[in-house]
Design an enzyme around this catalytic site. Structure first.
Site, PDB file in Angstrom:
ATOM      1  N   SER A 151       0.834  -1.197   0.000  1.00  0.00           N
ATOM      2  CA  SER A 151       0.000   0.000   0.000  1.00  0.00           C
ATOM      3  C   SER A 151       0.877   1.258   0.000  1.00  0.00           C
ATOM      4  O   SER A 151       1.690   1.433  -0.897  1.00  0.00           O
ATOM      5  CB  SER A 151      -0.977  -0.050   1.182  1.00  0.00           C
ATOM      6  OG  SER A 151      -2.030   0.858   1.015  1.00  0.00           O
TER       7      SER A 151
ATOM      8  N   ASP B 288      -8.640  -4.606  -6.015  1.00  0.00           N
ATOM      9  CA  ASP B 288      -8.166  -3.869  -4.840  1.00  0.00           C
ATOM     10  C   ASP B 288      -9.015  -2.618  -4.622  1.00  0.00           C
ATOM     11  O   ASP B 288      -9.113  -1.760  -5.497  1.00  0.00           O
ATOM     12  CB  ASP B 288      -6.702  -3.469  -5.028  1.00  0.00           C
ATOM     13  CG  ASP B 288      -6.030  -3.082  -3.727  1.00  0.00           C
ATOM     14  OD1 ASP B 288      -6.624  -2.292  -2.965  1.00  0.00           O
ATOM     15  OD2 ASP B 288      -4.911  -3.551  -3.470  1.00  0.00           O
TER      16      ASP B 288
ATOM     17  N   HIS C  66      -7.334  -6.092  -0.568  1.00  0.00           N
ATOM     18  CA  HIS C  66      -6.224  -5.140  -0.600  1.00  0.00           C
ATOM     19  C   HIS C  66      -4.913  -5.893  -0.498  1.00  0.00           C
ATOM     20  O   HIS C  66      -4.519  -6.347   0.569  1.00  0.00           O
ATOM     21  CB  HIS C  66      -6.368  -4.154   0.554  1.00  0.00           C
ATOM     22  CG  HIS C  66      -5.400  -3.013   0.507  1.00  0.00           C
ATOM     23  ND1 HIS C  66      -5.064  -2.358  -0.657  1.00  0.00           N
ATOM     24  CD2 HIS C  66      -4.698  -2.397   1.497  1.00  0.00           C
ATOM     25  CE1 HIS C  66      -4.205  -1.386  -0.387  1.00  0.00           C
ATOM     26  NE2 HIS C  66      -3.963  -1.399   0.913  1.00  0.00           N
TER      27      HIS C  66
END
Length: 511
Positions: A232, A450, A480
């Site tokens: 991320s 995602d 995710h």
């Protein structure tokens, strides 16, 4: 109040706390923070220019302490870094590190992990995440840390628990002048609280500062090359590191990728698309038409905005808390059943289930104590982000946000105006520079479903790193992050790259 995509570590824990299951490589608020700009600043000082007190420091690895300290093979230490990288001979701060040494033979070196945010604690997340890293652990020391301003590394706390709970009643999608003033006044007060708590540190918690910390960490750990796994926001950090230190790049994996070309408004639009896409997939899985299902949820949120729902705790479920509660289970397909239960309960007039999900996201425990991930997120991202959208500019953009998503658009549109409103330190950049000519191949992993860092960002990161550097791997999945999410194809490809140095062909797809 925060953009949803800011921290993978906090959400991974929240999903477990709320009993939603864990199907991702570590959930994410974030993952992606608002854009953090093209670097016009000078490059960091070369290793030879740093004082030996930093480059030659010996880490005193020992037993981790604290109520939640992991046992077994985990060790903790503190590493000194300059407070201000433009003055490396000046004052220092301490960074908290955690590691578990390689379990097998033919050790490669250290593999550093950043789980996202900004604001996620690597020290608290690494031991739990290690269960999915058994093969990598045989040849790598698993290492993570709390970046500057986070957790045990001079962690920033901007307001107390009572003030955090009181702010939940503020409407994050203002409907009139009075609500708009309250929203912006609260944003400004939060910034003042951060500046007071952090002192000089408020100006030295940027992504660039942390990338420089990483290269010093590499030296102190004794590694010639940087071996790194970023998730991320950790992908943005990895891209910035590769740009600043291309010759030091070893094996680098970027999973759940932030779009490095987007500014803060661009990121908010990306997030709006990503969460709506995940919501559509969820609605399809329950046999609902995505358009009709989204409209039904949007209508529910409007009713809650007008009249917050009661809960078993005695607190009220506001519209902002309801949106947050919807967001949390979208990070993992395993969590979708919990969303169904929560939405059904809210339609029946009980906000308890959505509030529990929101509290998990906000790191609120049963005693009413809140975590500080979002405090660090805001301090870091607002130092990075040069763009400061005004309420007037945002109001003009709201129809576009609402067209992208009737559920999340209004909330994320307004967030761009409030997140860094009247911030005490100017932002530095519009978007991160990640070009890394001359670096070794970097594996960029994108997941088509995602919600937090939409798939399109992976290609943009691979292209931004440069030809021959960025290598894209696609997974046609949900949630995710891709690694450790159930795809043998993804896991074996990443392992082959990290363990044997063999990058796949750019554009490989795992279905």
């Amino acid at each position: 109040m925060s953009l949803f995509v800011r921290c993978t570590a906090a959400i991974a824990a929240a999903v477990l706390m709320t009993g939603c299951g864990s199907g991702s490589s570590g959930g994410g608020k974030d993952d992606a923070k608002s854009g953090s700009g093209s670097r016009s600043a000078p490059p960091p000082a070369a290793s030879s220019g740093l004082p030996s007190s930093l480059t030659s420091q010996k880490l005193g690895w020992g037993r981790c302490t604290g109520a939640s300290a992991p046992g077994g093979a985990w060790q903790c230490a503190t590493m000194k870094v300059p407070l201000d990288w433009s003055k490396p001979d000046g004052g220092t701060i301490g960074l908290a590190l955690i590691r578990s040494t390689a379990t097998g033979g033919e050790r490669i070196g250290s593999l550093l992990f950043n789980f996202g945010g900004p604001g996620g604690s690597g020290v608290s997340t690494m031991p739990a995440y290690a269960a999915s890293l058994t093969k990598l652990h045989t040849r790598y020391d698993l290492v993570s840390w709390d970046p500057r301003g986070v957790g045990a590394s001079e962690g920033i706390r901007c307001r107390g628990d009572n003030a955090i709970q009181a702010a939940e009643s503020i409407d994050a999608t203002p409907d009139n002048a009075a609500e708009e003033k309250a929203y912006l006044d609260d944003a400004a007060a939060f910034g003042k609280g951060c500046a007071k708590a952090a002192g000089k540190l408020i100006s030295h918690v940027s992504t660039t500062d942390t990338a420089r910390d990483m290269d010093l960490m590499r030296q102190v750990l004794g590694d010639t090359r940087m071996h790194y796994f970023g998730i991320s926001y950790g992908t943005e950090l990895g891209g910035v590191y590769a740009h600043l230190f291309p010759k030091n790049v070893g094996s680098v994996v970027l999973d759940a990728v932030v779009d490095p070309t987007a500014d803060s408004i661009g990121h908010a639009k990306n997030q709006t698309r990503g969460f709506q896409r995940a919501l559509d997939d969820y609605l399809k899985s329950t046999g609902q038409d995505p358009q009709q299902g989204s409209r039904k949820i949007a209508d529910l949120l409007k009713r809650i905005d007008a009249k917050p729902l009661p809960t078993s705790s005695g607190r009220k479920l506001t519209q902002s808390l309801a949106v947050t509660g919807i967001v949390l289970p979208l990070y993992s397909k395993d969590s979708w059943p919990a969303l169904t239960v929560a939405l059904q309960s809210a339609e029946a007039g009980d906000g308890s289930a959505l509030l529990r999900l929101a509290d998990g996201y906000d790191e609120r425990d049963a005693s009413g104590h809140y975590g500080t991930t979002t405090h660090a997120q805001r301090a870091i991202s607002c130092l990075d982000d040069k763009q400061r959208p005004t309420p007037q500019e945002v109001k003009k953009l709201l129809p576009e946000f609402e067209k992208i998503s009737p559920v999340f658009g209004d909330f994320l549109g307004w967030d761009t105006a409030g997140w860094c409103h009247d911030w005490p330190v100017a932002g530095e950049f519009d978007h991160p520079e990640v070009s890394a000519a001359g670096a070794a191949p970097v594996l960029v992993v994108g997941n088509t479903g995602d919600p937090a860092t939409p798939y399109e960002g992976a290609r943009k990161m691979a292209d931004g790193l440069g030809k021959g550097v960025g290598v894209e791997l696609t997974w046609k999945g949900e949630g995710h992050g891709a690694y450790g999410s159930g795809s043998g194809c993804v896991d074996s490809t990443v392992n082959e790259y990290l363990l044997n140095g063999k990058a796949p062909k750019d554009g490989k797809v795992c279905s």
